[in-house]
Design an enzyme around this catalytic site. Structure first.
Site, mmCIF file in Angstrom:
data_model
loop_
_atom_site.group_PDB
_atom_site.id
_atom_site.type_symbol
_atom_site.label_atom_id
_atom_site.label_comp_id
_atom_site.label_asym_id
_atom_site.label_seq_id
_atom_site.Cartn_x
_atom_site.Cartn_y
_atom_site.Cartn_z
ATOM 1 N N ASP A 26 0.741 -1.322 -0.081
ATOM 2 C CA ASP A 26 -0.107 0.026 -0.006
ATOM 3 C C ASP A 26 0.972 1.582 -0.055
ATOM 4 O O ASP A 26 0.533 2.333 0.725
ATOM 5 C CB ASP A 26 -0.924 -0.174 1.092
ATOM 6 N N GLU A 74 -4.753 -0.779 -1.358
ATOM 7 C CA GLU A 74 -5.965 -0.836 -0.543
ATOM 8 C C GLU A 74 -7.069 0.149 -1.219
ATOM 9 O O GLU A 74 -6.493 1.183 -1.601
ATOM 10 C CB GLU A 74 -5.821 -0.451 0.839
ATOM 11 N N LYS A 131 -6.696 -4.712 -3.077
ATOM 12 C CA LYS A 131 -7.541 -5.522 -2.045
ATOM 13 C C LYS A 131 -8.447 -4.772 -1.351
ATOM 14 O O LYS A 131 -8.138 -3.622 -1.182
ATOM 15 C CB LYS A 131 -6.290 -6.048 -0.860
ATOM 16 N N LYS A 134 -7.438 -5.065 4.929
ATOM 17 C CA LYS A 134 -6.151 -4.517 5.172
ATOM 18 C C LYS A 134 -5.229 -5.520 5.174
ATOM 19 O O LYS A 134 -4.058 -5.394 4.667
ATOM 20 C CB LYS A 134 -6.205 -4.325 7.023
ATOM 21 N N VAL A 159 3.134 0.395 4.260
ATOM 22 C CA VAL A 159 2.598 1.189 5.161
ATOM 23 C C VAL A 159 1.099 0.794 5.376
ATOM 24 O O VAL A 159 0.526 0.147 4.379
ATOM 25 C CB VAL A 159 2.425 2.786 5.010
ATOM 26 N N THR A 160 0.606 0.702 6.599
ATOM 27 C CA THR A 160 1.264 1.215 7.815
ATOM 28 C C THR A 160 1.840 -0.171 8.793
ATOM 29 O O THR A 160 1.136 -0.939 8.400
ATOM 30 C CB THR A 160 0.369 2.068 8.680
ATOM 31 N N CYS A 164 -1.912 -2.452 7.627
ATOM 32 C CA CYS A 164 -2.013 -3.332 6.678
ATOM 33 C C CYS A 164 -0.543 -4.400 6.610
ATOM 34 O O CYS A 164 -0.795 -5.360 6.234
ATOM 35 C CB CYS A 164 -2.234 -2.384 5.325
ATOM 36 N N GLN A 204 8.283 -13.802 21.086
ATOM 37 C CA GLN A 204 8.105 -15.103 21.593
ATOM 38 C C GLN A 204 8.717 -16.123 20.585
ATOM 39 O O GLN A 204 8.242 -17.025 19.931
ATOM 40 C CB GLN A 204 6.677 -15.652 21.537
HETATM 41 C C1 C5J Z 1 -3.031 0.594 5.642
HETATM 42 C C2 C5J Z 1 -4.668 1.989 6.676
HETATM 43 N N1 C5J Z 1 -2.586 0.439 4.298
HETATM 44 N N2 C5J Z 1 -4.024 2.104 7.708
HETATM 45 N N3 C5J Z 1 -4.251 1.139 5.773
HETATM 46 O O1 C5J Z 1 -2.259 0.306 6.558
HETATM 47 O O2 C5J Z 1 -6.004 2.296 6.811
#
Ligand code: C5J
Length: 224
Positions: A26, A74, A131, A134, A159-160, A164, A204
């Site tokens: 994204d 996205e 997509k 997320k 990102v972020t 996502c 972990q």
């Molecule tokens: C993504 C968002 N790509 N933060 N989307 O992380 O809404």
């Protein structure tokens, strides 16, 4: 292509680059540039720009070693038929998904803001996954594309970090892929969420995957 050792946390990894792919999540104008979805939600989009220069180097190295590179975006259909009501009905009505903005309708496929930033624009032949959610696996053909090419390891960035990128890593981990997240090639509007997002992945014993700084991965890609 040779088998490479990569310095990562929580442990060093041995990766067969022929069976690895770079997944860039994204890196869209709507998230990184003023006037897009990210900014309409009240975020400082400049914070995401830090990931661009290291990601450009990583992308160059992945292209040079002919690794499979997949970009994601996205966004939604113009009629919003693939956008859940409760996702659309968030925030100020004039700033919601589908509302007109300076880069076209916010987070709508085909609009300028939905596209990938010029600095990281996909080269011809590099798949782009559109997509609606997320995670990059949800309602997409990403898993099929990876399995058909016998990919077992994913270098994940974009990102972020906590939204996502994390969602995609969790989806990938449950599907049997080994994820290596590039810490400096991810970013968040919230530095503390970026740090926590990476910490959760590698905790972990690597419960969701591994975290590496991109110079280690670029060096592995560059070495003969
Ligand atoms: C993504 C968002 N790509 N933060 N989307 O992380 O809404």
């Amino acid at each position: 292509m040779a088998v490479k050792r990569i310095e990562a946390e929580p442990s060093t990894l041995v990766v067969e680059l022929d069976h690895a792919a770079l997944i860039i999540i994204d890196m869209q104008r709507d998230f990184l540039e003023p006037g897009g979805f990210g900014e309409t939600l009240g975020n400082n989009v400049a914070l995401l720009k830090a990931a661009v220069p290291p990601l450009q180097k990583l992308l160059d190295a992945a292209r040079a070693c002919k690794m499979l590179i997949i970009h994601t975006r996205e966004g939604h259909r113009p009629d919003l038929s693939d956008a859940p009501k409760h996702k659309v009905e968030r925030g100020e009505p004039s700033l919601r998904i589908g509302a007109p903005g300076p880069m076209g309708r916010i987070l709508i496929r085909g609009e300028p803001g939905h596209d990938i930033i010029p600095e990281l624009y996909p080269a011809p032949g590099e798949p782009v996954i559109d997509k609606p959610g997320k995670g990059a696996f949800y309602q997409t053909d990403l898993e099929l594309m990876l399995k058909n090419r016998e990919i077992d390891t994913l270098f994940v960035c974009g990102v972020t970090t906590e939204v996502c990128v994390n969602t995609t890593v969790r989806e990938a981990n449950d599907r049997g892929f080994r994820c290596i997240v590039l810490s400096d090639c991810c970013a968040s509007y919230f530095p503390e969420f970026h740090a926590a997002g990476l910490a959760m992945i590698k905790a972990q014993g690597g419960i969701f995957g591994w975290v590496a700084a991109s110079p280690h991965v670029v060096a592995a890609m560059d070495s003969p």
